[in-house]
Design an enzyme around this catalytic site. Structure first.
Site, short mmCIF file in Angstrom:
data_model
loop_
_atom_site.label_atom_id
_atom_site.label_comp_id
_atom_site.label_asym_id
_atom_site.label_seq_id
_atom_site.Cartn_x
_atom_site.Cartn_y
_atom_site.Cartn_z
N VAL A 106 8.67 5.07 1.28
CA VAL A 106 9.51 5.92 0.44
C VAL A 106 8.72 7.13 -0.05
CG1 VAL A 106 11.03 4.03 -0.28
CG2 VAL A 106 8.94 4.49 -1.60
N ASP A 107 7.49 7.31 0.49
CA ASP A 107 6.58 8.33 -0.06
C ASP A 107 6.84 9.75 0.44
OD1 ASP A 107 5.41 8.27 2.53
OD2 ASP A 107 3.88 6.82 1.90
N HIS A 122 14.44 2.49 3.51
CA HIS A 122 14.32 2.05 2.11
C HIS A 122 14.46 3.20 1.11
CE1 HIS A 122 12.03 -1.84 3.50
NE2 HIS A 122 13.30 -1.84 3.80
N PRO A 221 -4.83 -3.49 11.24
CA PRO A 221 -6.15 -4.11 11.25
C PRO A 221 -6.09 -5.63 11.06
CG PRO A 221 -6.01 -2.42 9.52
CD PRO A 221 -4.63 -2.59 10.09
P1 OAD Z 1 2.91 -4.26 3.08
O1 OAD Z 1 2.09 -3.89 1.90
O2 OAD Z 1 3.69 -5.51 3.03
O3 OAD Z 1 2.00 -4.33 4.37
C1 OAD Z 1 1.08 -3.32 4.66
C2 OAD Z 1 0.47 -3.65 6.01
O4 OAD Z 1 -0.39 -2.57 6.36
C3 OAD Z 1 -0.39 -4.92 6.04
O5 OAD Z 1 -0.03 -5.70 7.17
C4 OAD Z 1 -1.83 -4.39 6.20
O6 OAD Z 1 -2.64 -5.24 7.01
C5 OAD Z 1 -1.58 -3.08 6.90
N1 OAD Z 1 -2.60 -2.05 6.69
C6 OAD Z 1 -3.43 -1.86 5.63
N2 OAD Z 1 -4.18 -0.76 5.82
C7 OAD Z 1 -3.81 -0.24 7.02
C8 OAD Z 1 -4.19 0.90 7.77
N3 OAD Z 1 -5.14 1.74 7.33
N4 OAD Z 1 -3.59 1.12 8.97
C9 OAD Z 1 -2.63 0.27 9.43
N5 OAD Z 1 -2.22 -0.82 8.76
C10 OAD Z 1 -2.80 -1.07 7.57
O7 OAD Z 1 3.87 -2.99 3.37
P2 OAD Z 1 5.22 -2.92 4.21
O8 OAD Z 1 5.14 -3.77 5.44
O9 OAD Z 1 5.53 -1.49 4.37
O10 OAD Z 1 10.27 -2.63 0.41
O11 OAD Z 1 6.23 -3.56 3.19
C11 OAD Z 1 7.57 -3.65 3.56
C12 OAD Z 1 8.43 -3.49 2.35
O12 OAD Z 1 8.06 -4.45 1.37
C13 OAD Z 1 8.30 -2.18 1.63
O13 OAD Z 1 9.05 -1.14 2.23
C14 OAD Z 1 8.84 -2.51 0.28
C15 OAD Z 1 8.21 -3.85 0.04
O14 OAD Z 1 8.97 -4.74 -0.66
C16 OAD Z 1 11.06 -2.21 -0.57
O15 OAD Z 1 10.63 -1.72 -1.60
C17 OAD Z 1 12.52 -2.39 -0.28
#
Ligand code: OAD
Length: 257
Positions: A106-107, A122, A221
């Site tokens: 959402v950024d 989202h 990662p």
């Molecule tokens: P998460 O915080 O659940 O997951 C972030 C992922 O990014 C993890 O699997 C990390 O291993 C990975 N990660 C961390 N650093 C990274 C990097 N430099 N490069 C690549 N990957 C990296 O975030 P989302 O999957 O986006 O929803 O979360 C999904 C939703 O959960 C969000 O949109 C939000 C939240 O509830 C709502 O607010 C509706």
């Protein structure tokens, strides 16, 4: 050759031959920009309980607390800039005849990197709507005030409260974006990048694309529930992995004789 380089080569070769490419992004794609992810050691959900903040009942009970959280996140993101992952993904709009980025973020950093038409499942931190849905206000509008001088901020049309234009727990995803994401899952290569792949329906697009014949790739990662379902898992941060893929694609570009 090292195994990671081999995996990158394999994905780059698929991308070089692809006409239809779709990328699903999550918070990890913005990590290199300094935006905190939701889960993981520094994740937002470690310090805040989502049920206290990201749902309509919580907002009704304590709008100021919920707005403090969103106002803080807007301040953090306002100080961040797009990273190489956002820039590569923006450039790919010119590379592939059919291309889509579906984001859970959402950024607004994809847009700030120059990508138009992002499929935002989202919502956006930078959009707001009237909490009462007053007749005088549009369904939602952009407001980039950072920070808001008073919380909760007020609807300029009726003086009631406004709420963040993000999808909260228990709410439906925007119907238009769901339709577009479903169509985008019809592709040659589907990349899931920087997402923990546990929040549905977003996480489901990988499976949908695979069922429709896409070559599937994960960039993360860490292992996720998606890892065992993809053809190739690249274990690198998104900014590094996508820059590596882009460098390989540029290397395969043919020049006229
Ligand atoms: P998460 O915080 O659940 O997951 C972030 C992922 O990014 C993890 O699997 C990390 O291993 C990975 N990660 C961390 N650093 C990274 C990097 N430099 N490069 C690549 N990957 C990296 O975030 P989302 O999957 O986006 O929803 O979360 C999904 C939703 O959960 C969000 O949109 C939000 C939240 O509830 C709502 O607010 C509706």
């Amino acid at each position: 050759m090292d195994a990671e380089a081999e995996r990158l080569d394999r994905v780059a070769a698929r991308l070089a031959a692809a006409r239809r490419v779709t990328v699903l992004t999550g918070a990890g794609v913005s990590a290199a920009s300094g935006v905190p992810t939701f889960r993981g050691p520094e994740g937002l959900w470690r310090r805040y309980r989502p049920e206290e903040l990201a749902n309509a009942d919580a907002f009704a009970a304590n709008p100021r607390l919920v707005w403090e959280w969103y106002d803080w996140r807007r301040q953090v993101v306002a100080r961040c800039s797009p990273n190489a992952a956002h820039r590569v993904l923006a450039g790919w709009a010119r590379r592939f005849p059919s291309y889509a980025v579906i984001t859970q973020n959402v950024d607004g950093l994809h847009e700030r990197a120059g990508l138009d038409d992002v499929i935002r499942l989202h919502g956006s931190l930078w959009e707001v709507l009237c909490w009462d849905g007053c007749a005088a206000s549009p369904p939602r509008w952009r407001d980039e005030t950072v920070p808001f001088p008073d919380l909760p901020p007020r609807c300029p049309h009726c003086g009631g409260m406004i709420r963040p234009g993000v999808v909260w727990f228990g709410e439906a995803l925007p119907a238009r974006e769901v339709v577009r994401a479903d169509a985008a899952a019809d592709c040659d290569v589907f990349i899931t990048a920087g997402t923990s792949a546990i929040v549905y329906p977003a996480a489901g697009y990988l499976h949908l694309s695979r069922a429709r014949g896409a070559f599937t790739v994960e960039v993360n990662p860490a292992d996720t529930p998606a890892t065992e379902h993809v053809e190739v898992a690249i274990r690198l941060p998104a900014d590094v992995a996508l820059a590596e893929l882009e460098a390989r694609l540029q290397g395969t570009r043919t020049t006229a004789p």
